[in-house]
Structures are given as structure tokens and as C-alpha cells.
Design a protein around this motif. Sequence first.
Motif, PDB file in Angstrom:
ATOM      1  N   SER A  31       2.582   6.386   6.859  1.00 35.70           N
ATOM      2  CA  SER A  31       2.877   4.897   5.304  1.00 35.70           C
ATOM      3  C   SER A  31       3.493   5.804   4.827  1.00 35.70           C
ATOM      4  CB  SER A  31       2.102   4.205   5.479  1.00 35.70           C
ATOM      5  OG  SER A  31       2.131   3.704   4.885  1.00 35.70           O
ATOM      6  N   TYR A  33       6.041   4.266   0.793  1.00 33.89           N
ATOM      7  CA  TYR A  33       5.717   3.330   0.066  1.00 33.89           C
ATOM      8  C   TYR A  33       7.618   4.036  -1.302  1.00 33.89           C
ATOM      9  CZ  TYR A  33       6.548  -0.252  -3.642  1.00 33.89           C
ATOM     10  OH  TYR A  33       7.429  -1.792  -4.073  1.00 33.89           O
ATOM     11  N   SER A  34       8.340   2.708  -0.910  1.00 27.17           N
ATOM     12  CA  SER A  34       9.197   3.366  -1.192  1.00 27.17           C
ATOM     13  C   SER A  34       9.851   2.889  -3.006  1.00 27.17           C
ATOM     14  CB  SER A  34      10.586   3.862  -0.586  1.00 27.17           C
ATOM     15  OG  SER A  34      12.274   3.456  -1.626  1.00 27.17           O
ATOM     16  N   THR A  39       9.301  -1.220  -0.255  1.00 26.18           N
ATOM     17  CA  THR A  39       9.682  -1.406   1.319  1.00 26.18           C
ATOM     18  C   THR A  39       8.371  -0.047   2.076  1.00 26.18           C
ATOM     19  OG1 THR A  39      10.204  -1.582   3.435  1.00 26.18           O
ATOM     20  CG2 THR A  39      11.081  -0.384   2.532  1.00 26.18           C
ATOM     21  N   ASN A  40       7.718   0.174   2.446  1.00 23.44           N
ATOM     22  CA  ASN A  40       6.935   0.618   3.827  1.00 23.44           C
ATOM     23  C   ASN A  40       7.303   0.970   4.866  1.00 23.44           C
ATOM     24  OD1 ASN A  40       4.337   1.180   1.994  1.00 23.44           O
ATOM     25  ND2 ASN A  40       4.512  -1.031   2.549  1.00 23.44           N
ATOM     26  N   TYR A  41       7.598   2.299   4.760  1.00 23.98           N
ATOM     27  CA  TYR A  41       8.456   3.354   5.691  1.00 23.98           C
ATOM     28  C   TYR A  41       7.191   3.413   6.823  1.00 23.98           C
ATOM     29  CZ  TYR A  41      13.418   3.357   3.536  1.00 23.98           C
ATOM     30  OH  TYR A  41      13.872   2.584   2.869  1.00 23.98           O
ATOM     31  N   ILE A  42       7.272   3.231   8.189  1.00 21.72           N
ATOM     32  CA  ILE A  42       5.849   3.792   8.928  1.00 21.72           C
ATOM     33  C   ILE A  42       6.319   3.898   9.977  1.00 21.72           C
ATOM     34  CG2 ILE A  42       3.981   1.708  10.448  1.00 21.72           C
ATOM     35  CD1 ILE A  42       4.220   1.636   7.195  1.00 21.72           C
ATOM     36  N   THR A  55      10.680  -0.380   8.625  1.00 13.16           N
ATOM     37  CA  THR A  55      10.079   0.075   7.854  1.00 13.16           C
ATOM     38  C   THR A  55       9.259  -1.948   7.252  1.00 13.16           C
ATOM     39  OG1 THR A  55      11.975  -1.785   7.320  1.00 13.16           O
ATOM     40  CG2 THR A  55      11.947   0.540   7.297  1.00 13.16           C
ATOM     41  N   LYS A  57       7.629  -4.706   4.502  1.00 15.27           N
ATOM     42  CA  LYS A  57       6.836  -4.731   3.210  1.00 15.27           C
ATOM     43  C   LYS A  57       5.496  -4.923   3.262  1.00 15.27           C
ATOM     44  CE  LYS A  57      10.733  -6.274   1.438  1.00 15.27           C
ATOM     45  NZ  LYS A  57      10.981  -5.176   0.279  1.00 15.27           N
ATOM     46  N   LYS A  59       1.657  -3.314   3.292  1.00 16.09           N
ATOM     47  CA  LYS A  59       0.762  -1.129   3.388  1.00 16.09           C
ATOM     48  C   LYS A  59       0.345  -1.685   4.715  1.00 16.09           C
ATOM     49  CE  LYS A  59      -1.363   2.337   1.651  1.00 16.09           C
ATOM     50  NZ  LYS A  59      -2.849   2.477   0.430  1.00 16.09           N
TER      51      LYS A  59
END
Length: 91
Positions: A31, A33-34, A39-42, A55, A57, A59
Motif C-alpha cells: 500500500s 499513499y500518493s 489516493t492509495n495505490y494497493i 487505487t 481513497k 487506507k
Amino acid sequence: QTIDERIFNCLPEYLGEVGTKVDATVEIVKSFYSEKWNTNYITAITGDNRAVRFTFKEKLEVGSRVSLEGKVKEHGDHHMTKLNYVKLITK
């Protein structure tokens, strides 16, 4: 195994065809976070050992298991299925 090894050793199959809706229970393995995109890239692995990326929103904790539904956006390298329109069914 490292996380990258786990992802590399996933089944050489996609979760679904591009444009189809899918649902799966996944384990969150990465995970990021940008701040730029807020947004979170998962990265996750499904119960039947397929790699997915999306992605989100909120966490999602690494190591947690969640049930989700989404739409297959595209097929990536190393049989990584990229999803969009992801909604959690259960946390």
C-alpha cells in the motif's frame, strides 16, 4: 518469501476479461499513499493466488483481508490485473 516473490509466483492468469465486473477476497500486500493524487495505490493477492492492483481513497492495512468488487480496467505485466471502480464488500 518477500512480497515481490509472492507477487511473481502468483498464477499466470488474469482475474477476468477487460471490462467485466469481478469480486474477490484479497490480502493486501502493498500500500502506497500518493499525496499528489490523494489516493492509495494497493497491490493484493486473491484467495486463489492471482495478483491485482487498484487505487483506493481509504487506507487499507498491509496484511489485512478484504472482500471487494470492481471492474477489470486492464491486464498488466506478469499477469497483474488492474481494477477500477473498486468498492469494499467487507473489511
